[in-house]
Design a protein around this motif. Structure first.
Motif, mmCIF file in Angstrom:
data_model
loop_
_atom_site.group_PDB
_atom_site.id
_atom_site.type_symbol
_atom_site.label_atom_id
_atom_site.label_comp_id
_atom_site.label_asym_id
_atom_site.label_seq_id
_atom_site.Cartn_x
_atom_site.Cartn_y
_atom_site.Cartn_z
ATOM 1 N N VAL A 49 0.834 -1.221 0.000
ATOM 2 C CA VAL A 49 0.000 0.000 0.000
ATOM 3 C C VAL A 49 0.862 1.262 0.000
ATOM 4 C CG1 VAL A 49 -1.748 1.267 1.344
ATOM 5 C CG2 VAL A 49 -1.841 -1.239 1.202
ATOM 6 N N ARG A 53 -1.256 5.625 -2.650
ATOM 7 C CA ARG A 53 -1.572 6.285 -3.922
ATOM 8 C C ARG A 53 -2.523 5.417 -4.773
ATOM 9 N NH1 ARG A 53 2.128 9.336 -8.411
ATOM 10 N NH2 ARG A 53 2.736 10.650 -6.686
ATOM 11 N N SER A 54 -2.205 4.137 -4.920
ATOM 12 C CA SER A 54 -3.097 3.276 -5.714
ATOM 13 C C SER A 54 -4.384 2.974 -4.949
ATOM 14 C CB SER A 54 -2.413 1.953 -6.070
ATOM 15 O OG SER A 54 -1.233 2.197 -6.775
ATOM 16 N N GLN A 85 4.141 4.941 9.070
ATOM 17 C CA GLN A 85 3.661 4.726 7.696
ATOM 18 C C GLN A 85 2.134 4.653 7.674
ATOM 19 O OE1 GLN A 85 5.043 1.093 5.805
ATOM 20 N NE2 GLN A 85 3.793 1.431 3.990
ATOM 21 N N ASP A 109 3.098 -9.081 6.671
ATOM 22 C CA ASP A 109 3.851 -9.565 5.523
ATOM 23 C C ASP A 109 2.880 -10.433 4.705
ATOM 24 O OD1 ASP A 109 5.385 -11.226 3.884
ATOM 25 O OD2 ASP A 109 6.994 -11.425 5.345
ATOM 26 N N GLY A 133 6.563 -6.948 -1.701
ATOM 27 C CA GLY A 133 7.965 -7.338 -1.776
ATOM 28 C C GLY A 133 8.329 -7.664 -3.213
HETATM 29 C C1 LIG Z 1 6.553 0.259 -4.020
HETATM 30 S S1 LIG Z 1 5.701 0.378 -2.543
HETATM 31 C C2 LIG Z 1 4.030 0.266 -3.093
HETATM 32 C C3 LIG Z 1 3.516 1.493 -3.790
HETATM 33 C C4 LIG Z 1 2.019 1.616 -3.800
HETATM 34 N N1 LIG Z 1 1.352 0.499 -4.432
HETATM 35 C C5 LIG Z 1 1.567 2.908 -4.435
HETATM 36 O O1 LIG Z 1 0.601 2.925 -5.164
HETATM 37 O O2 LIG Z 1 2.198 3.943 -4.179
HETATM 38 C C6 LIG Z 1 5.958 -1.196 -1.814
HETATM 39 C C7 LIG Z 1 5.195 -1.450 -0.529
HETATM 40 O O3 LIG Z 1 5.257 -2.858 -0.300
HETATM 41 C C8 LIG Z 1 5.338 -3.073 1.071
HETATM 42 N N2 LIG Z 1 5.914 -4.409 1.280
HETATM 43 C C9 LIG Z 1 7.211 -4.781 1.222
HETATM 44 N N3 LIG Z 1 7.322 -6.094 1.502
HETATM 45 C C10 LIG Z 1 6.058 -6.550 1.727
HETATM 46 C C11 LIG Z 1 5.517 -7.815 2.085
HETATM 47 N N4 LIG Z 1 6.315 -8.908 2.265
HETATM 48 N N5 LIG Z 1 4.179 -7.919 2.257
HETATM 49 C C12 LIG Z 1 3.374 -6.842 2.060
HETATM 50 N N6 LIG Z 1 3.833 -5.631 1.725
HETATM 51 C C13 LIG Z 1 5.161 -5.483 1.563
HETATM 52 C C14 LIG Z 1 6.201 -1.937 1.599
HETATM 53 O O4 LIG Z 1 5.940 -1.735 2.976
HETATM 54 C C15 LIG Z 1 5.739 -0.786 0.715
HETATM 55 O O5 LIG Z 1 4.721 -0.066 1.358
#
Ligand SMILES: C[S@@+](CC[C@H](N)C(=O)[O-])C[C@H]1O[C@@H](n2cnc3c(N)ncnc32)[C@H](O)[C@@H]1O
Length: 260
Positions: A49, A53-54, A85, A109, A133
């Motif tokens: 999330v 934004r999405s 966050q 996770d 991830g």
């Molecule tokens: C690139 S950002 C996502 C951007 C978002 N979709 C947007 O629209 O701006 C990646 C997100 O994935 C989350 N994340 C990383 N590893 C994860 C996991 N194992 N399970 C769930 N979320 C995870 C991070 O905390 C981060 O918030």
């Protein structure tokens, strides 16, 4: 109604730090409207999330009553921000006047979740965005979770495919498509995302991409990919430059015109 969503995409949504740009936001709009017109029902889900934004785009398009499952550990700590966050995500919603459905937020996770964790909160899913991830075990687990909680007519959208910064995302998505032995097919490719549906719905979603007024501004290029013909939406460099210049000059209200 789409004109207010377009205004939101090009103006309001930019206030939220994150990673969906106008071309994919317009693809989300086209797919969700097409599902609504065809009465294809089901929940929505997003892994990854960040600050929403999405998520807020999905909320804006679908309204308050749709069920959106939001999955993220919400453990990003930024030294320059006093808010966590999750607090920043919630504050973004208040700023945009959009609700966060707390009952459907899963602070975890995603690799630890079972399909029932998603389905019991929103039913079978018609739109599943994977952007969590970015290493192979994440993409493997997330694609399995999405496939097992997907409605027959649902779509999965994978972020950061073909991005050289995240090669394991591409490996994970192609592994998924090959292991599923033709049950899923890619119907749309953009610079950043790959859109997948179950094969019997390929024609429906391909037509959605071909005919959506929101997407006519892009070049449509048929591209063979692992046994299906996907429509690659090409966004010419001149438009990207025009858009960036307008945003840089603070002309957000005008930037939407670059995508007509
Ligand atoms: C690139 S950002 C996502 C951007 C978002 N979709 C947007 O629209 O701006 C990646 C997100 O994935 C989350 N994340 C990383 N590893 C994860 C996991 N194992 N399970 C769930 N979320 C995870 C991070 O905390 C981060 O918030």
């Amino acid at each position: 109604m789409n004109s207010s969503v377009r205004k939101f995409i090009f103006h309001d949504l930019q206030a939220i730090e994150g990673y969906i740009d106008p071309p994919d936001a317009l693809v989300f709009l086209a797919i969700l409207r097409s599902q609504q017109s065809a009465s294809l029902q089901g929940g929505l889900a997003e892994i990854g999330v960040y600050y929403g934004r999405s998520y807020f785009l999905l909320r804006k398009i679908c309204g308050d009553r749709e069920k959106i499952v939001a999955i993220d550990p919400f453990d990003i700590v930024k030294p320059d921000h006093s808010l966590t966050q999750y607090e920043r995500f919630a504050a973004g919603g208040r700023q945009l006047g959009l609700s966060v459905d707390e009952e459907r937020v899963i602070k975890s996770d995603s690799t630890l979740l079972r399909p029932a964790d998603v389905i019991e909160r929103a039913g079978l899913i018609r739109f599943f965005s994977i952007d969590g991830g970015h290493m192979l075990p994440h993409v493997e687990a997330d694609s399995r979770l999405a496939a097992a909680s997907l409605a027959e007519h649902g779509i999965i959208v994978f972020d950061d495919t073909f991005n050289p910064a995240w090669p394991e995302v591409t490996a994970g998505v192609t592994d998924f498509l090959r292991e599923e032995a033709g049950r899923y097919s890619v119907f749309c490719l953009t610079k950043y995302k790959t859109y997948v549906c179950r094969r019997p719905f390929h024609e429906f979603y391909a037509q959605t991409i071909k005919t959506s007024p929101e997407l006519k501004t892009f070049d449509h290029i048929e591209t063979e990919f692992l046994g299906s013909t996907a429509i690659r939406l090409h966004n010419p460099m001149r438009r990207r430059i025009a858009y960036e210049v307008m945003v840089g000059l603070g002309m957000r209200a005008w930037s939407e015109r670059a995508y007509r």
